[in-house]
Design a protein around this motif. Sequence first.
Motif, PDB file in Angstrom:
ATOM      1  N   ALA A  92       0.739  -1.417  -0.002  1.00  0.00           N
ATOM      2  CA  ALA A  92      -0.050  -0.029   0.026  1.00  0.00           C
ATOM      3  C   ALA A  92       0.713   1.263  -0.125  1.00  0.00           C
ATOM      4  O   ALA A  92       0.633   2.165  -0.601  1.00  0.00           O
ATOM      5  CB  ALA A  92      -0.834   0.103   1.383  1.00  0.00           C
ATOM      6  N   THR A  93       1.920   1.166   0.770  1.00  0.00           N
ATOM      7  CA  THR A  93       2.898   2.395   0.652  1.00  0.00           C
ATOM      8  C   THR A  93       3.500   2.713  -0.461  1.00  0.00           C
ATOM      9  O   THR A  93       3.476   3.820  -0.816  1.00  0.00           O
ATOM     10  CB  THR A  93       3.906   2.307   1.920  1.00  0.00           C
ATOM     11  N   GLY A  94       3.859   1.563  -1.186  1.00  0.00           N
ATOM     12  CA  GLY A  94       4.567   1.712  -2.565  1.00  0.00           C
ATOM     13  C   GLY A  94       3.520   2.347  -3.583  1.00  0.00           C
ATOM     14  O   GLY A  94       3.699   3.042  -4.268  1.00  0.00           O
ATOM     15  N   THR A  95       2.453   1.691  -3.332  1.00  0.00           N
ATOM     16  CA  THR A  95       1.335   2.354  -4.394  1.00  0.00           C
ATOM     17  C   THR A  95       0.912   3.631  -4.200  1.00  0.00           C
ATOM     18  O   THR A  95       0.682   4.512  -5.185  1.00  0.00           O
ATOM     19  CB  THR A  95      -0.021   1.519  -4.090  1.00  0.00           C
ATOM     20  N   VAL A  96       0.988   4.313  -2.997  1.00  0.00           N
ATOM     21  CA  VAL A  96       0.471   5.452  -2.566  1.00  0.00           C
ATOM     22  C   VAL A  96       1.880   6.517  -2.959  1.00  0.00           C
ATOM     23  O   VAL A  96       1.551   7.723  -3.519  1.00  0.00           O
ATOM     24  CB  VAL A  96      -0.142   5.840  -1.165  1.00  0.00           C
ATOM     25  N   LEU A  97       2.873   5.981  -2.977  1.00  0.00           N
ATOM     26  CA  LEU A  97       4.030   6.883  -3.255  1.00  0.00           C
ATOM     27  C   LEU A  97       4.130   7.086  -4.860  1.00  0.00           C
ATOM     28  O   LEU A  97       4.536   7.847  -5.270  1.00  0.00           O
ATOM     29  CB  LEU A  97       5.313   6.132  -2.689  1.00  0.00           C
ATOM     30  N   ASN A  98       3.591   5.912  -5.384  1.00  0.00           N
ATOM     31  CA  ASN A  98       3.446   6.077  -7.048  1.00  0.00           C
ATOM     32  C   ASN A  98       2.359   7.207  -7.220  1.00  0.00           C
ATOM     33  O   ASN A  98       2.589   7.984  -8.177  1.00  0.00           O
ATOM     34  CB  ASN A  98       3.035   4.665  -7.592  1.00  0.00           C
ATOM     35  N   ASP A  99       1.297   7.202  -6.512  1.00  0.00           N
ATOM     36  CA  ASP A  99       0.440   8.023  -6.597  1.00  0.00           C
ATOM     37  C   ASP A  99       0.924   9.646  -6.486  1.00  0.00           C
ATOM     38  O   ASP A  99       0.328  10.667  -7.051  1.00  0.00           O
ATOM     39  CB  ASP A  99      -1.020   8.005  -5.915  1.00  0.00           C
ATOM     40  N   LEU A 100       1.740   9.639  -5.347  1.00  0.00           N
ATOM     41  CA  LEU A 100       2.499  11.010  -5.195  1.00  0.00           C
ATOM     42  C   LEU A 100       3.672  11.355  -6.078  1.00  0.00           C
ATOM     43  O   LEU A 100       4.401  12.178  -5.955  1.00  0.00           O
ATOM     44  CB  LEU A 100       2.984  10.929  -3.700  1.00  0.00           C
ATOM     45  N   ASN A 101       3.591  10.622  -7.241  1.00  0.00           N
ATOM     46  CA  ASN A 101       4.747  10.632  -8.104  1.00  0.00           C
ATOM     47  C   ASN A 101       6.214  10.647  -7.720  1.00  0.00           C
ATOM     48  O   ASN A 101       7.275  11.106  -8.150  1.00  0.00           O
ATOM     49  CB  ASN A 101       4.533  12.056  -9.009  1.00  0.00           C
ATOM     50  N   HIS A 122       6.384   0.675 -12.501  1.00  0.00           N
ATOM     51  CA  HIS A 122       7.270   0.623 -13.704  1.00  0.00           C
ATOM     52  C   HIS A 122       6.616   0.979 -15.060  1.00  0.00           C
ATOM     53  O   HIS A 122       7.262   1.843 -15.665  1.00  0.00           O
ATOM     54  CB  HIS A 122       7.880  -0.737 -13.842  1.00  0.00           C
ATOM     55  N   MET A 123       5.461   0.756 -15.208  1.00  0.00           N
ATOM     56  CA  MET A 123       4.692   1.053 -16.391  1.00  0.00           C
ATOM     57  C   MET A 123       4.420   2.592 -16.382  1.00  0.00           C
ATOM     58  O   MET A 123       4.534   3.293 -17.432  1.00  0.00           O
ATOM     59  CB  MET A 123       3.359   0.422 -16.410  1.00  0.00           C
ATOM     60  N   GLU A 124       4.243   3.373 -15.165  1.00  0.00           N
ATOM     61  CA  GLU A 124       4.098   4.787 -15.096  1.00  0.00           C
ATOM     62  C   GLU A 124       5.304   5.417 -15.249  1.00  0.00           C
ATOM     63  O   GLU A 124       5.497   6.619 -15.504  1.00  0.00           O
ATOM     64  CB  GLU A 124       3.298   5.017 -13.887  1.00  0.00           C
ATOM     65  N   ALA A 125       6.225   4.755 -14.822  1.00  0.00           N
ATOM     66  CA  ALA A 125       7.655   5.302 -14.785  1.00  0.00           C
ATOM     67  C   ALA A 125       8.063   5.140 -16.310  1.00  0.00           C
ATOM     68  O   ALA A 125       9.303   5.646 -16.588  1.00  0.00           O
ATOM     69  CB  ALA A 125       8.643   4.783 -14.046  1.00  0.00           C
TER      70      ALA A 125
END
Length: 282
Positions: free
Chosen positions: A135-144, A174-177
């Motif tokens: 969950a932390t990794g997912t929300v960090l992705n949302d925070l860019n 990775h896809m969003e990156a």
Amino acid sequence: MYDQEKYEEALQQINILIAAHNDSALFYNLRGNIQKMMGNMDEALINFDKAVALQPTNHFYYSTRANYFYDLQKPDECIRDINRAIAYAREDSVKYSDIVRRGTAKAMKRDFQGAYEDFMVGLAFDSTNIAILTATGTVLNDLNRKEEAISYLEKAVLQAPREIAAIGNLGFTHMEAGNYEKAISLFNRVLEIAPEDPFAFNNRGFARYKQHDLEGAMKDIQRSIKLKADNSYAFRNRALVYIARKDMDSACRDLQRAIDLGFSQMYGDEVEQLKSQYCEEK
């Protein structure tokens, strides 16, 4: 009967119990869960409210009603009840679990910073919890914050190499990156573990779309929609493929379907913008 999904029979029995014991919060709470599983959401809430009214300082009944609001995608009401549950929690493990659940509800309402702060509190209590790491990794992705997101998700995958939520979210990050090959390899890994996972098909389809493989993208997204027809993100992705194919009628139908399924509440106004751009009234 409830555990065996015999809801009609369970409802009949719980009605008999409540008729004899109309002061039991436990019975009202159970009837609320039965009604929820039967799709009687208004009746379910009446029963959850009654359970809370009967025991207004009991963590359990606020927690159950919070689950009801979360399932209805009402994060504000969910957070309100989780805060009350936290106030009455007697064990630290329960309290910290509720804080993490509150973070999930905050993520639903797109308060990603608030969600991150709650998840960090959870990790301070249990630093190896796979669900919280994911969950932390997912929300960090949302925070860019992509690099940090990947770090947390890799920790989760390292500890649980067959945990599809962690693998899938790592692939999504990775896809969003822009790391499409890496993302596809991770979605392939999910599908090796869970061959019918609709989200892995949908995400792999989008990664293939970004690589201009429209045929492969369409095949994956179609499969995703067949497996889970209420996923608004899949209709958004298929609309993008249709737009690339210049099939605007099909694209506009999918954009509207994504809106009807609640894309905007969950992910922002991208679909409305696409509809405005490509689907002007004729």
